[in-house]
Motif scaffolding. Structure first.
Motif, PDB file in Angstrom:
ATOM      1  N   GLU A  76       6.031   1.944  -0.163  1.00 53.10           N
ATOM      2  CA  GLU A  76       5.123   1.436  -2.072  1.00 53.10           C
ATOM      3  C   GLU A  76       5.575   0.856  -2.506  1.00 53.10           C
ATOM      4  OE1 GLU A  76       1.984   2.468  -1.046  1.00 53.10           O
ATOM      5  OE2 GLU A  76       2.181   3.594   0.130  1.00 53.10           O
ATOM      6  N   PRO A  77       7.259   1.024  -3.213  1.00 52.39           N
ATOM      7  CA  PRO A  77       7.323   0.013  -3.957  1.00 52.39           C
ATOM      8  C   PRO A  77       7.129  -1.356  -3.502  1.00 52.39           C
ATOM      9  CG  PRO A  77       8.909   2.060  -4.674  1.00 52.39           C
ATOM     10  CD  PRO A  77       7.518   1.472  -2.833  1.00 52.39           C
ATOM     11  N   ILE A 135       5.107  -2.705  -1.457  1.00 56.37           N
ATOM     12  CA  ILE A 135       3.946  -3.623  -0.677  1.00 56.37           C
ATOM     13  C   ILE A 135       2.739  -3.323  -1.317  1.00 56.37           C
ATOM     14  CG2 ILE A 135       3.659  -1.676   0.157  1.00 56.37           C
ATOM     15  CD1 ILE A 135       2.662  -3.172   2.452  1.00 56.37           C
ATOM     16  N   ARG A 136       2.427  -4.902  -2.184  1.00 51.69           N
ATOM     17  CA  ARG A 136       0.733  -5.212  -2.442  1.00 51.69           C
ATOM     18  C   ARG A 136      -0.029  -5.833  -1.937  1.00 51.69           C
ATOM     19  NH1 ARG A 136       2.443  -9.048  -7.543  1.00 51.69           N
ATOM     20  NH2 ARG A 136       1.182 -10.457  -5.499  1.00 51.69           N
ATOM     21  N   PHE A 137      -1.127  -4.893  -1.760  1.00 50.48           N
ATOM     22  CA  PHE A 137      -1.895  -5.211  -0.717  1.00 50.48           C
ATOM     23  C   PHE A 137      -3.343  -6.475  -1.725  1.00 50.48           C
ATOM     24  CE2 PHE A 137      -1.143  -2.016   2.170  1.00 50.48           C
ATOM     25  CZ  PHE A 137      -0.672  -2.520   2.980  1.00 50.48           C
ATOM     26  N   GLU A 138      -3.494  -7.475  -1.270  1.00 49.26           N
ATOM     27  CA  GLU A 138      -4.589  -7.907  -2.343  1.00 49.26           C
ATOM     28  C   GLU A 138      -5.861  -8.357  -1.695  1.00 49.26           C
ATOM     29  OE1 GLU A 138      -2.753 -11.929  -4.009  1.00 49.26           O
ATOM     30  OE2 GLU A 138      -0.901 -10.814  -5.016  1.00 49.26           O
ATOM     31  N   SER A 139      -6.920  -8.260  -2.216  1.00 47.88           N
ATOM     32  CA  SER A 139      -7.788  -8.660  -1.723  1.00 47.88           C
ATOM     33  C   SER A 139      -8.959  -9.808  -2.275  1.00 47.88           C
ATOM     34  CB  SER A 139      -8.948  -7.563  -1.041  1.00 47.88           C
ATOM     35  OG  SER A 139      -8.866  -6.977  -2.075  1.00 47.88           O
TER      36      SER A 139
END
Length: 214
Positions: free
Chosen positions: A207-208, A210-214
Motif C-alpha cells: 500500500e505505501p 503504490i498510487r492509483f490515478e484516474s
C-alpha cells in the motif's frame, strides 16, 4: 567445469506445468513471489545448455530500440580464482587510493568471494549512444534481463543470489571482463544448488508503494 547434458532442453510451457495441466495465473504469481536470494551455493550447477536457456529468457527483457545493451559472461571452475585475483587487485587499488592497507584476512576473503557458488553469470551493460534511449533506460533494461535470468534459473531448479558490491566497477574488474570505461558491470548472479529450501517470504505491504490515478 560444468558440461552440457544431452538431456538438457529449452524451457517450455511443459516445464512449468503440473500433471500436464497449465498452471494458473495465481500459481505463476505465487511462484514469482516465492523467489528468494540464496547464498552459499554448491553443485549441481546449471549446465551450459540450461544457462543458455536462461539467457534466452533474459534477452526478452524490455529493450527500447532493440539496442541489446546487455552481455553475459559465465565464470566457473578455475576461472573463479582468476576473478578472485581481479577483485583483490581492485580492492588493493581502492584501498591505496583511500590511503589504507588491506589486511591479509581481507585479501583472502576477497579472493575467495567467487567461490561461494559453482557458477557466476556476470551481466554487463554496454552503453550505446542513441538520441531516443538514454543511458538509464539501458541500465534498467539490463536489470530487467537479470531478473528474467534469475527466474529462468529458478524454473530449472537452481538457486541464485544477485551480488554487486563496491568493487564491481573498479578498473581492475572492468579490465578483467573487457568492459569499457563508460560501461558497467551490472550484476554478479551467483547460481547453483542450495542445501536448504527457500524460506517463506513474509507478506509485503504494498500500500505505501503504490498510487492509483484516474
Amino acid at each position: 567445469m560444468t558440461t552440457p547434458d544431452k538431456n538438457d532442453k529449452k524451457l517450455s510451457t511443459k516445464d512449468i506445468t503440473a500433471d500436464n495441466m497449465p498452471i494458473t495465473s495465481d500459481e505463476m504469481i505465487g511462484w514469482i513471489q516465492s523467489r528468494r536470494s540464496m547464498g552459499n551455493l554448491d553443485v549441481p550447477a546449471p549446465s551450459h545448455a540450461q544457462i543458455k536457456a536462461a539467457i534466452e529468457c533474459a534477452a526478452t527483457a524490455p529493450d527500447h530500440k532493440k539496442l541489446r545493451p546487455w552481455r553475459f559472461i559465465v565464470t566457473e571452475g578455475d576461472a573463479r580464482h582468476d576473478l578472485g585475483r581481479a577483485l583483490v587487485d581492485a580492492a588493493k587499488a581502492k584501498a591505496l587510493n583511500d590511503g589504507e592497507v588491506l589486511s591479509d584476512k581481507t585479501i583472502e576473503k576477497t579472493h575467495t568471494l567467487p567461490l561461494r557458488a559453482p557458477v557466476i553469470i556476470t551481466a554487463v551493460t554496454q552503453m550505446q549512444e542513441h538520441e531516443k534511449v538514454p543511458h538509464f533506460e539501458q541500465m534498467l533494461s539490463t536489470g530487467a534481463a537479470v531478473q528474467n535470468l534469475i527466474l529462468a534459473l529458478k524454473a530449472q531448479g537452481f538457486s541464485t543470489v544477485w551480488r554487486t558490491g563496491l568493487l564491481c566497477n573498479e578498473p581492475a574488474v572492468k579490465a578483467y571482463f573487457g568492459v569499457g570505461a563508460d560501461d558497467y558491470v551490472t550484476a554478479f548472479v551467483y547460481t547453483g544448488t542450495s542445501a536448504i529450501d527457500e524460506p517463506a517470504r513474509k507478506p509485503i505491504d504494498i500500500e505505501p508503494l503504490i498510487r492509483f490515478e484516474s
